[in-house]
Design an enzyme around this catalytic site. Sequence first.
Site, PDB file in Angstrom:
ATOM      1  N   HIS A   1     -16.270   3.050  83.786  1.00 27.77           N
ATOM      2  CA  HIS A   1     -15.022   3.243  83.049  1.00 27.77           C
ATOM      3  C   HIS A   1     -14.066   4.026  83.936  1.00 27.77           C
ATOM      4  O   HIS A   1     -14.471   4.925  84.652  1.00 27.77           O
ATOM      5  CB  HIS A   1     -15.288   4.027  81.757  1.00 27.77           C
ATOM      6  CG  HIS A   1     -14.144   3.970  80.790  1.00 27.77           C
ATOM      7  ND1 HIS A   1     -14.031   2.997  79.824  1.00 27.77           N
ATOM      8  CD2 HIS A   1     -13.050   4.751  80.659  1.00 27.77           C
ATOM      9  CE1 HIS A   1     -12.926   3.189  79.137  1.00 27.77           C
ATOM     10  NE2 HIS A   1     -12.305   4.247  79.625  1.00 27.77           N
TER      11      HIS A   1
ATOM     12  N   ASP B   1     -12.504   6.891  67.286  1.00 24.35           N
ATOM     13  CA  ASP B   1     -11.653   7.007  68.477  1.00 24.35           C
ATOM     14  C   ASP B   1     -10.320   6.299  68.250  1.00 24.35           C
ATOM     15  O   ASP B   1      -9.265   6.814  68.613  1.00 24.35           O
ATOM     16  CB  ASP B   1     -12.356   6.417  69.711  1.00 24.35           C
ATOM     17  CG  ASP B   1     -11.444   6.463  70.933  1.00 24.35           C
ATOM     18  OD1 ASP B   1     -11.038   7.571  71.315  1.00 24.35           O
ATOM     19  OD2 ASP B   1     -11.116   5.398  71.485  1.00 24.35           O
TER      20      ASP B   1
ATOM     21  N   ARG C   1      -3.428  11.326  68.478  1.00 23.35           N
ATOM     22  CA  ARG C   1      -3.169  12.103  69.705  1.00 23.35           C
ATOM     23  C   ARG C   1      -1.900  11.615  70.394  1.00 23.35           C
ATOM     24  O   ARG C   1      -1.102  12.409  70.896  1.00 23.35           O
ATOM     25  CB  ARG C   1      -4.366  11.969  70.667  1.00 23.35           C
ATOM     26  CG  ARG C   1      -5.570  12.762  70.229  1.00 23.35           C
ATOM     27  CD  ARG C   1      -6.801  12.349  71.014  1.00 23.35           C
ATOM     28  NE  ARG C   1      -6.674  12.586  72.426  1.00 23.35           N
ATOM     29  CZ  ARG C   1      -7.328  11.898  73.369  1.00 23.35           C
ATOM     30  NH1 ARG C   1      -8.166  10.932  73.028  1.00 23.35           N
ATOM     31  NH2 ARG C   1      -7.156  12.170  74.637  1.00 23.35           N
TER      32      ARG C   1
ATOM     33  N   SER D   1     -13.374  10.741  73.812  1.00 19.05           N
ATOM     34  CA  SER D   1     -12.813   9.409  73.584  1.00 19.05           C
ATOM     35  C   SER D   1     -13.511   8.382  74.484  1.00 19.05           C
ATOM     36  O   SER D   1     -13.966   7.323  74.033  1.00 19.05           O
ATOM     37  CB  SER D   1     -11.305   9.453  73.863  1.00 19.05           C
ATOM     38  OG  SER D   1     -10.769   8.167  74.002  1.00 19.05           O
TER      39      SER D   1
ATOM     40  N   LYS E   1     -17.198   5.699  73.534  1.00 19.81           N
ATOM     41  CA  LYS E   1     -17.194   4.235  73.701  1.00 19.81           C
ATOM     42  C   LYS E   1     -18.308   3.807  74.649  1.00 19.81           C
ATOM     43  O   LYS E   1     -18.979   2.801  74.433  1.00 19.81           O
ATOM     44  CB  LYS E   1     -15.829   3.772  74.201  1.00 19.81           C
ATOM     45  CG  LYS E   1     -14.772   3.849  73.103  1.00 19.81           C
ATOM     46  CD  LYS E   1     -13.377   3.517  73.590  1.00 19.81           C
ATOM     47  CE  LYS E   1     -12.730   4.633  74.328  1.00 19.81           C
ATOM     48  NZ  LYS E   1     -11.304   4.661  74.413  1.00 19.81           N
TER      49      LYS E   1
HETATM   50  N1  URA Z   1      -8.869   6.494  78.028  1.00 20.25           N
HETATM   51  C1  URA Z   1      -9.467   6.603  76.818  1.00 20.25           C
HETATM   52  O1  URA Z   1     -10.157   5.687  76.374  1.00 20.25           O
HETATM   53  N2  URA Z   1      -9.272   7.741  76.124  1.00 20.25           N
HETATM   54  C2  URA Z   1      -8.536   8.778  76.574  1.00 20.25           C
HETATM   55  O2  URA Z   1      -8.428   9.786  75.901  1.00 20.25           O
HETATM   56  C3  URA Z   1      -7.903   8.644  77.835  1.00 20.25           C
HETATM   57  C4  URA Z   1      -8.090   7.480  78.540  1.00 20.25           C
END
Ligand code: URA
Length: 435
Positions: free
Chosen positions: A83, A162, A169, A184, A188
Amino acid sequence: MTAYDIIMKKRRGGELSEDEIRFMTEGFVKDDIPDYQMSALLMAICFNGMTPSETAALTSAMVNSGDTYSPSAELGRICVDKHSTGGIGDKLTLIAAPICAACGVYIPKMSGRGLGHTGGTIDKLESIPGLKTSLTHSEFISVVKEAGFAVSGQTGTLVPADKKIYALRNATATVDSIPLICSSIMSKKLATGAEGIVIDVKVGDGAFMKNYDDALRLADSMIKVAKLSGRKCSAVLTDMEKPLGMAVGNAVEVIEAAEALKGNAPADLYELSIAISAEMLSLAGKGSPDECTELAKEALSSGRALAALEKMVSLQGGNPEALHDYSLLGVPSDVREVVSETDGYITGISCEKTGLIALSLGAGRQFKNGDIDPTAGIIFNKTVGSYVHKGEVLGKLLTSSKRDMDAAERDFRKLFRISDTSPEKRPAVLKIIRS
Ligand code: URA
């Protein structure tokens, strides 16, 4: 237990218990906790931070808000994921995932769309005609089995906490917080179930983490959360002071990724592709990082990684011929070459602004759920360290949407810092942290 008491505790710098964090997260997903109370808690977290146990508890409450998967159990082999924290010109998934697949490692990859000034792998892949990024779970697993990797968008039932918290946010200036970014992203990654996770933590002007120390703190926090969940994790801190590679957009980045898999990557993209792939292979148990570097280079130079990408494109319904005949990705109706007005060395290219120009040309969404122009973007002809003569082409702006090319050209010219002395070379990989 009340939301009011929990907010007050965090506001005063206290450490929240696992129960308190679960109470707030579950309550918010069920609409029992209103936006204004969650926003107040998020702001208190921004100011006072979270301890490693609080961050882990928040991540785990978020994971438990939706479906979780165990792809290794279904596939009978260790799975690895990667990621990126978000960057400009970041087409690494399209190169590293096929490299790993070509080395026999399964990569079940859930990717995102563009966010703010940063691009998203799903938008890039959708520039390939016919390619489906919305797969059922069984389609997803069967593509991984056959091609070695699959790339799918986030489903509605994966970490719904999220989705809700991120939207809040975005609207309450609370994106920029290490525990909130960590939970966050990691929620995932944990929900999708890979045993090994490589996080590409972007650092610099085009990234969410603008400075090295913050990026280091974010990396450390992600590794701690992964460890507590029994996952192996490496964080690779990578340079985002300038765009990665020479192309920024969607189809143009697919082309650059295909060219990289044919052995024609710009130096920074090659260095990062091999480094990220080697970390992924090493987490999958393929050998030491040095041995995996050699495996990654071989998978790329032999053409096996390109073959893996072709297979995945075809299995997801796309036309793999588009990885060779680029006109199949669409031809922009408007192309503007921008030439330099001075001689000198390029010492810098403003990175976040590059993303904003690409967005203004149609490569990203100006509004929620807006359309993407897959042909829109930027192709640089010169990069940091290049010498440019007056009248030489700095780059090309592409669009098929009705956009203000004159404004884009003016902004593009301002991206470049040009001087008489050549800049010091910055490595693409700044640091690797292994759990
Ligand atoms: N990518 C994400 O999935 N969440 C974040 O808070 C920042 C970047």
